[in-house]
Design an enzyme around this catalytic site. Structure first.
Site, short mmCIF file in Angstrom:
data_model
loop_
_atom_site.label_atom_id
_atom_site.label_comp_id
_atom_site.label_asym_id
_atom_site.label_seq_id
_atom_site.Cartn_x
_atom_site.Cartn_y
_atom_site.Cartn_z
N TYR A 1 10.23 2.63 28.87
CA TYR A 1 10.69 3.97 29.22
C TYR A 1 9.53 4.78 29.78
CZ TYR A 1 8.32 5.84 25.11
OH TYR A 1 7.37 6.21 24.21
N PHE B 1 5.26 12.90 30.22
CA PHE B 1 4.72 13.19 28.88
C PHE B 1 4.56 11.93 28.02
CE2 PHE B 1 9.33 13.92 28.68
CZ PHE B 1 9.70 13.09 27.62
N ASP B 2 5.18 10.82 28.40
CA ASP B 2 5.02 9.58 27.62
C ASP B 2 5.54 8.40 28.44
OD1 ASP B 2 4.36 7.90 25.55
OD2 ASP B 2 6.10 8.39 24.30
N TYR C 1 14.94 17.26 21.99
CA TYR C 1 14.12 17.84 20.92
C TYR C 1 14.48 19.28 20.60
CZ TYR C 1 11.29 13.65 21.36
OH TYR C 1 10.87 12.34 21.38
N ILE D 1 15.94 10.14 19.57
CA ILE D 1 16.78 11.28 19.93
C ILE D 1 18.19 10.81 20.23
CG2 ILE D 1 14.81 12.65 20.76
CD1 ILE D 1 15.62 11.88 23.61
N PHE E 1 14.50 10.52 31.39
CA PHE E 1 13.90 9.24 31.03
C PHE E 1 14.30 8.18 32.06
CE2 PHE E 1 13.89 11.33 26.91
CZ PHE E 1 12.64 10.97 26.39
#
Length: 441
Positions: free
Chosen positions: A40, A50-51, A96, A70, A113
């Protein structure tokens, strides 16, 4: 086709949108409980990353449908096929929320994502959690009824190996007794986790399938992993033991005892043992119920369990069950005789002899016990003869070692006549020190 029409609304309120970038293969998708593996990359709507598992070169793994990620992840990943790539747009209430995930994700953030499905394993239903029984749900059911021990089960099963179907049938049995109609252990274990109306694919490794023997009828080789497609059509309600009175427990125990006896007569010792153990567990404690009927049932059940263990060459547990009988009935001839047999097999000869002699005291005409007494005495004598021979050989070797010639030494001057000179005295002192290995400081 517009961009919006390409997106699938997974949540029904626009909160989770999926856009397929690359179609996956096959028709299967992971179900709740499956362990999925994927890559991902997460971004904010302005494109800020962010990731990313891709950047770490480390696939992300998690159990689907367990609330470990999530909400949008659980919903989106459950729709993906093997090899599929997609965008997943997640509103804050499916990500979130108002709190965000500082410092990288601000409050009330919509996230995008990019996902790639690498694969998944079925939900692990094996007793030791070693992946040997895996379930993938093909058709969910809203019904919450599942089989429990002793409950009636009705199911449609289709077994396959290496892509070829080897059996397809509708089965009915009481849960816990599936092996009587050819249900492998792994399939019966999985059925207990299924809801009525559910259809699942069950992957079963050899130790819970046909093992090292395989199955000649189905042309399945040894150590083969098999699969079943199973639909649980119906199931009854199992026994709620905590609700039973003593008289009801005794009545149910008798049913299981009879089942055990029937399976024993069919030489299905494993199922017989299971039924007898169920009978034993149902019977009230002697402390709480001192009736002769309960005592007699306990004696018979322990005795039958001992016999099943003997058939399986488990003489340790057979002896324990005989001991349980003799605690209730110290002069029980069958238990004494069977315990004697167990002691004889494990070479506890003196204990075996005592048991068989006690049988003769209680039943002087018991020819089997008399024959075993002869066998015990013969074996005890043989063992003693072996011990005598062993010790005789040891003493012979020791005696031979004692006869070996001592190393020569100088003649002791005390053996000679005449007075010692100073030289003689010095030499004898030196010899004494050498013989006695005295260290002078």
């Amino acid at each position: 086709m517009s961009e919006e029409t390409k997106k699938l609304d997974l949540s029904g309120d626009g909160g989770v949108l999926k856009e397929i970038l690359k179609e996956g293969t096959g028709v299967d998708t992971p179900s709740g409980g499956c362990k999925v593996s994927l890559h991902y990359t997460g971004r904010l709507v302005d494109g800020t990353e962010f990731d990313s598992s891709v950047g770490r070169n480390e696939p992300f793994e998690f159990e689907l449908g367990k609330g470990l990620v999530i909400k949008a992840f659980d919903m989106g990943v459950a729709t993906m096929k093997l090899g599929e790539r997609c965008f997943l747009t997640c509103a804050p209430n499916y990500a979130y929320g108002a709190a965000g995930s500082p410092p990288s994700i601000p409050p009330d953030s919509t996230l995008i994502f990019e996902l790639e499905m690498l694969g998944w394993k079925g939900e692990d239903l094996s007793p030791n959690q070693d992946g040997s029984i895996q379930r993938t749900i093909l058709e969910k059911s809203d019904k919450k009824r599942t089989p429990s021990d002793g409950a009636f089960v009705k199911a449609h099963i289709t077994g396959s190996f290496d892509g070829n179907v080897f059996e397809e049938r509708e089965v009915e049995f009481d849960y816990g007794e599936g092996s009587a109609i050819g249900i492998v252990e792994g399939l019966e274990t999985a059925l207990q986790k299924m809801n009525v109306g559910e259809t699942s694919k069950i992957k079963i490794q050899p130790k819970y399938a046909f093992g090292t023997k395989g199955n000649e009828t189905f042309k399945i080789p040894s150590n083969a992993t098999i699969e079943y497609i199973v639909k649980l059509i119906d199931c009854g309600k199992g026994l709620e033991e905590w609700k039973l009175s003593d008289s009801e427990r005794v009545a149910e125990a008798k049913v299981y005892k009879e089942k055990g006896t029937n399976y024993y007569k069919k030489e299905n010792y494993q199922l017989a043992l299971r039924m007898y153990n169920k009978c034993k567990d149902l019977l009230p404690s002697i402390k709480d119920n001192t009736s002769d009927e309960v005592k007699a049932l306990k004696v018979a059940t322990h005795s039958n369990i001992a016999l099943c263990h003997q058939k399986a060459n488990d003489h340790f547990n057979a002896k324990l069950e005989c001991n349980a009988v003799l605690e209730l009935d110290p002069n029980n001839v069958k238990a004494l005789y069977r315990r004697g047999q167990c002691n004889l097999v494990v070479n506890e000869l003196e204990e075996a002899l005592v048991d068989f002699q006690k049988v003769i005291q209680l039943d002087s005409g018991n020819k089997a016990a008399a024959n075993h007494i002869v066998i015990c005495k013969q074996k005890i004598k043989q063992n003693k003869d072996k011990e005598k021979k062993l010790y005789a050989n040891m003493f012979t070797k020791l005696a031979a070692n004692d006869k070996e010639t001592d190393p020569p030494r100088e003649t002791d001057v005390l053996d000679q006549c005449g007075e010692w000179s100073e030289e003689d005295a010095k030499r004898e002192a030196d010899l004494t020190l050498e013989r006695d290995n005295i260290i002078m400081i």
